[in-house]
Enzyme design. Structure first.
Site, short mmCIF file in Angstrom:
data_model
loop_
_atom_site.label_atom_id
_atom_site.label_comp_id
_atom_site.label_asym_id
_atom_site.label_seq_id
_atom_site.Cartn_x
_atom_site.Cartn_y
_atom_site.Cartn_z
N TYR A 154 -27.11 45.46 39.17
CA TYR A 154 -26.85 46.19 37.93
C TYR A 154 -25.37 46.52 37.75
O TYR A 154 -24.94 46.89 36.67
CB TYR A 154 -27.68 47.48 37.88
CG TYR A 154 -29.17 47.24 37.78
CD1 TYR A 154 -29.70 45.98 37.98
CD2 TYR A 154 -30.05 48.26 37.46
CE1 TYR A 154 -31.05 45.73 37.90
CE2 TYR A 154 -31.41 48.02 37.38
CZ TYR A 154 -31.91 46.75 37.61
OH TYR A 154 -33.25 46.52 37.52
N ASP A 194 -36.35 49.33 40.85
CA ASP A 194 -36.64 49.49 39.43
C ASP A 194 -38.02 48.92 39.12
O ASP A 194 -38.86 49.54 38.46
CB ASP A 194 -35.56 48.74 38.63
CG ASP A 194 -35.54 49.13 37.16
OD1 ASP A 194 -36.35 49.98 36.77
OD2 ASP A 194 -34.71 48.57 36.42
N ASP A 233 -42.15 51.04 38.82
CA ASP A 233 -43.00 50.99 37.63
C ASP A 233 -44.40 50.48 38.00
O ASP A 233 -45.40 50.96 37.49
CB ASP A 233 -42.40 50.08 36.55
CG ASP A 233 -41.59 50.87 35.52
OD1 ASP A 233 -40.98 51.88 35.92
OD2 ASP A 233 -41.58 50.48 34.33
#
Ligand code: NAD
Length: 363
Positions: free
Chosen positions: A140, A246, A250
């Site tokens: 990122y 990440d 989820d």
């Protein structure tokens, strides 16, 4: 007096943050603490008002605060990937500037919510683990990161870069947590393919030798994705890089029944932390007063524990949430079809009421 910077953000961010503040005020009254909350625009709304996702002055205020309570940022209005200014830039800049490199995401399955999960209830019994996601490095942030037109067509590149110390410090956070829990740590990587993961594994092996009292396992991210669904109870602390964290957190939210109940804490070397639910701005339900505020309220509990050193108060908030769920309160994301639901504010009120009833032991 605890100074807390509040960045509600966009979409349902302000709706759920409002409820977390309600609960923190109730904690203040009940336990005799004073909180000074100061709110600043952040994300899309800040782009609209000031042309940037995070104002320098807001960042200065955050640096001087005891903790930052964040909602969520983004939405269709600012979703153009080619736009020069984007809400996520504020989020990434805040994490980087405050050097909060370890993102703690606890996953706990409340027995009453087992029916809200797509998994069979017997798989969910006793699930209680925490994911530590590296937050300020990896894919990122690595440069180069860009898109361009080459003679054979458009190209794009992202760079996954990790320095040894970035890997070691986040693993150390995991080991600290494991020592307070069931003493098991799963280091997640893709060492069969990625160079950064090979470095990650080497460092994890070194740290495992330094922590003989903790059982360390090294697991590939793909097999971990499956194990999270087939044997979620077997995990205690999982540590992984930015992108793996990440995605897998989820996935883990499906175990808990809804993204809406999942809190997070982003921590660095000091006490200052950033606390936010893991969900986004939920544009599909924003403005309707039906968002689940429990992720934000449980993030406030983490704030009490990690930044303000108030573990008893944090436990009281968590106990109040458990009581409210046991009493049958459900926002729309948690309720089985046809069952009654409560709105965002009513859920916050129910937690405040339950907080008053939490037995003395939990306080
Ligand atoms: P999302 O988390 O906003 O929503 C996914 C689904 O979960 C939606 O159906 C939503 O209604 C539901 N949901 C999420 N939180 C809920 C809650 N508290 N109560 C009830 N239901 C809830 O993810 P998305 O739809 O992929 O993203 C929407 C926007 O949010 C995008 O602009 C994205 O960039 C942004 N986003 C921001 C953050 C952040 O600020 N940290 C994180 C993820 C996504």
């Amino acid at each position: 007096m605890y100074r807390i910077v509040v960045l509600p953000g966009d979409g349902i961010g302000p709706e759920v943050t409002q409820e977390a503040l309600k609960v923190l005020r109730a904690v203040g009254e009940r336990f005799g603490h004073r909180f000074a909350f100061e709110e600043h625009p952040f994300g899309g709304i800040c782009i609209d008002q000031h042309g940037v996702a995070l104002q320098p002055e807001t960042l200065r205020r955050c640096r001087r605060a005891h903790a930052v309570l964040l909602g969520a940022v983004g939405g269709p209005k600012w979703d153009d990937p080619r736009a020069p200014v984007r809400p996520e830039q504020g989020l990434l800049a805040l994490r980087k500037a405050l050097r909060v490199y370890a993102n703690l995401r606890p996953v706990r399955v409340y027995p009453e919510l087992a029916s809200a999960s797509p998994l069979r209830p017997e798989l969910l019994e006793g699930v209680d683990f925490i994911v530590v996601r590296e937050l300020t490095g990896g894919l990122y942030f690595g440069k180069p990161k860009r898109q361009w037109d080459a003679p054979d067509g458009p190209r794009a590149v992202d760079t996954c870069l990790y320095r040894a110390h970035e890997i070691a410090r986040v693993l150390r956070v995991g080991y600290q947590l494991a020592r307070q829990r069931r003493r098991k740590l799963t280091s997640v990587d893709k060492a069969n393919v990625l160079a950064t993961s090979q470095l990650w594994r080497r460092i994890a092996q070194d740290l495992a030798r330094e922590h003989p009292d903790v059982q360390t396992e090294h697991a590939l991210v793909d097999s971990t994705a499956m194990a999270l669904l087939s044997r979620p109870r077997s995990f205690d602390v999982l540590v992984m890089d930015n992108m793996f964290g990440d995605i897998l957190t989820d996935e883990a939210a499906a175990l808990a029944g809804s993204l809406g109940v999942m809190p997070s804490a982003s921590l660095g070397d000091g006490k200052l932390g950033v606390y936010e639910p893991i969900h986004g701005t939920a544009p599909d339900i924003a403005g309707q007063g039906i968002a689940n505020p429990l992720g934000s309220i449980l993030s406030a509990a983490m704030l009490l524990r990690h930044s303000l050193d108030l573990p008893v108060e944090a436990a009281a908030v968590e106990a109040a949430v458990a009581r409210v769920l046991a009493a049958g309160y459900r926002t729309a994301d948690l309720a089985p079809p046809g069952q009654p639901t409560v709105g965002t504010a009513a859920m916050g009120d129910a937690v405040v009421a339950a907080l008053a009833e939490v037995p003395a032991a939990a306080r």
